[in-house]
Design a protein around this motif. Structure first.
Motif, PDB file in Angstrom:
ATOM      1  N   GLU A  92       0.814  -1.217   0.000  1.00  9.14           N
ATOM      2  CA  GLU A  92       0.000   0.000   0.000  1.00  9.14           C
ATOM      3  C   GLU A  92       0.848   1.267   0.000  1.00  9.14           C
ATOM      4  O   GLU A  92       0.596   2.206  -0.772  1.00  9.14           O
ATOM      5  N   PHE A  93       1.890   1.310   0.845  1.00  9.77           N
ATOM      6  CA  PHE A  93       2.613   2.573   1.052  1.00  9.77           C
ATOM      7  C   PHE A  93       3.935   2.661   0.285  1.00  9.77           C
ATOM      8  O   PHE A  93       4.516   3.740   0.211  1.00  9.77           O
ATOM      9  N   LYS A  94       4.407   1.544  -0.240  1.00 10.72           N
ATOM     10  CA  LYS A  94       5.599   1.527  -1.100  1.00 10.72           C
ATOM     11  C   LYS A  94       6.807   2.232  -0.474  1.00 10.72           C
ATOM     12  O   LYS A  94       7.403   3.149  -1.059  1.00 10.72           O
ATOM     13  N   PRO A  95       7.210   1.806   0.721  1.00 10.81           N
ATOM     14  CA  PRO A  95       8.360   2.449   1.363  1.00 10.81           C
ATOM     15  C   PRO A  95       9.683   2.081   0.682  1.00 10.81           C
ATOM     16  O   PRO A  95       9.769   1.061  -0.001  1.00 10.81           O
ATOM     17  N   GLU A  96      10.682   2.909   0.887  1.00  4.89           N
ATOM     18  CA  GLU A  96      12.019   2.591   0.373  1.00  4.89           C
ATOM     19  C   GLU A  96      12.586   1.364   1.078  1.00  4.89           C
ATOM     20  O   GLU A  96      13.235   0.521   0.454  1.00  4.89           O
ATOM     21  N   ILE A  97      12.369   1.302   2.398  1.00  6.18           N
ATOM     22  CA  ILE A  97      12.937   0.242   3.227  1.00  6.18           C
ATOM     23  C   ILE A  97      11.855  -0.380   4.099  1.00  6.18           C
ATOM     24  O   ILE A  97      10.970   0.312   4.611  1.00  6.18           O
ATOM     25  N   ALA A  98      11.939  -1.691   4.272  1.00  3.65           N
ATOM     26  CA  ALA A  98      11.179  -2.397   5.303  1.00  3.65           C
ATOM     27  C   ALA A  98      12.196  -3.210   6.095  1.00  3.65           C
ATOM     28  O   ALA A  98      13.125  -3.776   5.518  1.00  3.65           O
ATOM     29  N   ALA A  99      12.039  -3.249   7.399  1.00  3.82           N
ATOM     30  CA  ALA A  99      12.983  -3.995   8.227  1.00  3.82           C
ATOM     31  C   ALA A  99      12.226  -4.874   9.207  1.00  3.82           C
ATOM     32  O   ALA A  99      11.184  -4.484   9.737  1.00  3.82           O
ATOM     33  N   VAL A 100      12.767  -6.070   9.423  1.00  2.00           N
ATOM     34  CA  VAL A 100      12.165  -7.041  10.347  1.00  2.00           C
ATOM     35  C   VAL A 100      13.231  -7.441  11.353  1.00  2.00           C
ATOM     36  O   VAL A 100      14.334  -7.849  10.970  1.00  2.00           O
ATOM     37  N   ALA A 101      12.915  -7.315  12.635  1.00  2.00           N
ATOM     38  CA  ALA A 101      13.892  -7.636  13.677  1.00  2.00           C
ATOM     39  C   ALA A 101      14.330  -9.090  13.614  1.00  2.00           C
ATOM     40  O   ALA A 101      15.505  -9.407  13.803  1.00  2.00           O
ATOM     41  N   ASP A 102      13.389  -9.986  13.332  1.00  2.00           N
ATOM     42  CA  ASP A 102      13.682 -11.418  13.200  1.00  2.00           C
ATOM     43  C   ASP A 102      14.318 -11.669  11.828  1.00  2.00           C
ATOM     44  O   ASP A 102      13.665 -11.525  10.796  1.00  2.00           O
ATOM     45  N   ASN A 142      15.203 -14.352  10.252  1.00  2.00           N
ATOM     46  CA  ASN A 142      14.589 -15.411   9.439  1.00  2.00           C
ATOM     47  C   ASN A 142      13.312 -14.916   8.769  1.00  2.00           C
ATOM     48  O   ASN A 142      13.057 -15.219   7.591  1.00  2.00           O
ATOM     49  N   ARG A 143      12.517 -14.152   9.512  1.00  4.35           N
ATOM     50  CA  ARG A 143      11.290 -13.613   8.939  1.00  4.35           C
ATOM     51  C   ARG A 143      11.597 -12.557   7.876  1.00  4.35           C
ATOM     52  O   ARG A 143      10.866 -12.398   6.907  1.00  4.35           O
ATOM     53  N   ALA A 144      12.706 -11.841   8.067  1.00  2.77           N
ATOM     54  CA  ALA A 144      13.123 -10.868   7.053  1.00  2.77           C
ATOM     55  C   ALA A 144      13.433 -11.568   5.738  1.00  2.77           C
ATOM     56  O   ALA A 144      13.075 -11.074   4.656  1.00  2.77           O
ATOM     57  N   ALA A 145      14.079 -12.726   5.829  1.00  2.00           N
ATOM     58  CA  ALA A 145      14.405 -13.486   4.615  1.00  2.00           C
ATOM     59  C   ALA A 145      13.128 -13.933   3.907  1.00  2.00           C
ATOM     60  O   ALA A 145      13.033 -13.898   2.669  1.00  2.00           O
TER      61      ALA A 145
END
Length: 381
Positions: free
Chosen positions: A46-56, A58-61
Motif C-alpha cells: 500500500e505505502f511503497k516504502p524505500e525500506i522495510a525492516a524485520v527484527a527477526d 529469518n522472517r526478514a528473509a
C-alpha cells in the motif's frame, strides 16, 4: 506533504499512525516490524516504502521473497531497524515495544531526525543519555503517549518550568482498579488483558493492569519536561477523557480533553505545530455527564512508587526497574508467575541493583540484562 518512518508499523500505534498517514497523504519512507511479515507485506504494497525492516532475521528473509516484485529493500535484525531510523525523514515515529526501541531512537537522533516517541522505555531506561544526545543534535522529541501529549499541549504558552507547580498524569486504573491485593492473588492473564478503555498490545495492557505503565510514564514525563519526580502526580480518571493536566503556580489548571483515540496524539506529534481534522470522534461532554478523579491505591499497585523510587535514585535504576518489569510481565503472560509477582520482581531488582551512571548505552544495557537475570533467578525460570 510530509515524510515519515514508522518503527513498529504492525503494532497498535503503528497501524493507527498509518491511518493518519492515509488521511494526511504522508510519504512513508520506511516500515518495520518485529516479526509480523504478513501485515507488513500488506503495508509495503500500500505505502511503497524505500525500506522495510524485520527484527527477526529469518522472517526478514521470508519477507524478501514475498515482496521481491516491489522496489522496497528488506533489511533484517537490529541493524536493519536502525538503518530505517536513519533515513532522511520529517519524523521518525518509534512505536517499538520495550527497550528494543532504545537503539533505534539513538540511531534516529544521530541522523538528526526529529522523533515522535511512543516507545516510553527509550526515556525510562536511557533518559539522561537520550535527552543529552538530542540536545547536542538539535533533535526534537515529541510525545505520542496520550498523557504526555496532553501535558505537552497544556504547557504551550507557558513562560517556563518555573511557572509550573506540578504535572498531573491521569490513569484509567486498568481492569482491576478498586481491587485489593487479596483480590488480585489469582487473577488470570485473560482478566488482566481486558482493558476498559484502550485497545493496546499485550505487554502494555498488562502494564496498565499493574499500573506499572503509569510509573513508567512518570519517569518519561520527568525527562520529557525536565521536571523532578516530586512535582509529578497521578490521578485515576476512569473515563479517559481528561488525558492529563498542568497546574501552574497561580493554581490555574490547564488540561487537554478528548475521546479515547490514539490517532489524535499521533497526528499532533507528526504535524506539530499545525492542527488538522482527525479521524477521532468529536468530544461532547454532555454525552459523558460525569467525570471522576481518585487517588491511586499505592499499596495494591506498588509499581507506581517503585518507579518513583527508581527515578529519584537516578543512574541506571530506572533501566533496572524497566528490565525487571519486562521480564516479569512476559513470565506472567506465559503463565509462569502470578500477577502480584510482577511488582515483587521490580522491588527485588531495585533492592539488588548497584548505582551506575546513565551516561552510556553499555551501562544501560548492562543494568537491563542484570535485572532480567535477577528476575529469572528469583522465580527459578
Amino acid at each position: 506533504m510530509k515524510s515519515m518512518v514508522i518503527l513498529g508499523s504492525t503494532g497498535s500505534i503503528g497501524t493507527q499512525a498509518l491511518d493518519v498517514a492515509r488521511l494526511r497523504n504522508f510519504t512513508v519512507k520506511a516500515l518495520t516490524s518485529n516479526s509480523n511479515i504478513d501485515l507488513l507485506e500488506k503495508q509495503i504494497r500500500e505505502f511503497k516504502p524505500e525500506i522495510a525492516a524485520v527484527a527477526d532475521e529469518n522472517r526478514a528473509a521470508e519477507l524478501r521473497i514475498k515482496v521481491a516484485d516491489t522496489d522496497t529493500k528488506v533489511l533484517g535484525g537490529e541493524e536493519g531497524i536502525c538503518a530505517a531510523a536513519q533515513l532522511d525523514a520529517d519524523k521518525v515515529l518509534n512505536s517499538i515495544v520495550g527497550i528494543a526501541g532504545l537503539k533505534p531512537t539513538l540511531a534516529a537522533i544521530e541522523a538528526g531526525n526529529d522523533i515522535a516517541l511512543a516507545n516510553k522505555e527509550t526515556l525510562v531506561a536511557g533518559g539522561e543519555l537520550v535527552t543529552t544526545r538530542a540536545k547536542e543534535k538539535g533533535v526534537a522529541i515529541l510525545p505520542v503517549d496520550s498523557e504526555h501529549s496532553a501535558i505537552f499541549q497544556s504547557l504551550q504558552g507557558s513562560p517556563g518550568k518555573q511557572s509550573v507547580k506540578r504535572l498531573i498524569l491521569t490513569a484509567s486504573g486498568g481492569p482491576f482498579f478498586g481491587r485489593t491485593r487479596d483480590d488480585l492473588k489469582d487473577v488470570t492473564v485473560e482478566q488482566a488483558l481486558k482493558h476498559p478503555n484502550w485497545s493496546m498490545g499485550a505487554k502494555i495492557t498488562i502494564d496498565s493492569a499493574t499500573m506499572m505503565n503509569k510509573g513508567l510514564e512518570l519517569i518519561e514525563a520527568a525527562w520529557l519536561f525536565d521536571m523532578p519526580a516530586d512535582k509529578i502526580d497521578i490521578l485515576v480518571h476512569r473515563q479517559s477523557v481528561v488525558h492529563s493536566l498542568v497546574e501552574y503556580v497561580d493554581n490555574s489548571v490547564i488540561a487537554q480533553l478528548g475521546v479515547p483515540d490514539m490517532r489524535v496524539p499521533i497526528q499532533y506529534a507528526l504535524t506539530y505545530p499545525e492542527r488538522y481534522e482527525s479521524p477521532a470522534k468529536q468530544l461532547r461532554l454532555e454525552d459523558w455527564k460525569t467525570l471522576t478523579f481518585e487517588q491511586p491505591d499505592y499499596d495494591t499497585f506498588s509499581c507506581i512508587n517503585l518507579c518513583r523510587q527508581a527515578i529519584t535514585k537516578g543512574g541506571v535504576y530506572p533501566a533496572a526497574a524497566n528490565g525487571a518489569n519486562e521480564a516479569a510481565n512476559k513470565l506472567f503472560r506465559e503463565g509462569k508467575i502470578k500477577f502480584l509477582d510482577i511488582a515483587d520482581a521490580v522491588s527485588g531488582v531495585l533492592d539488588s541493583t548497584e548505582f551506575l551512571p546513565c551516561d552510556s548505552l553499555e551501562n544501560i544495557l548492562l543494568a537491563d540484562s542484570r535485572a532480567r537475570e535477577k528476575v529469572h533467578e528469583m522465580f527459578g525460570c
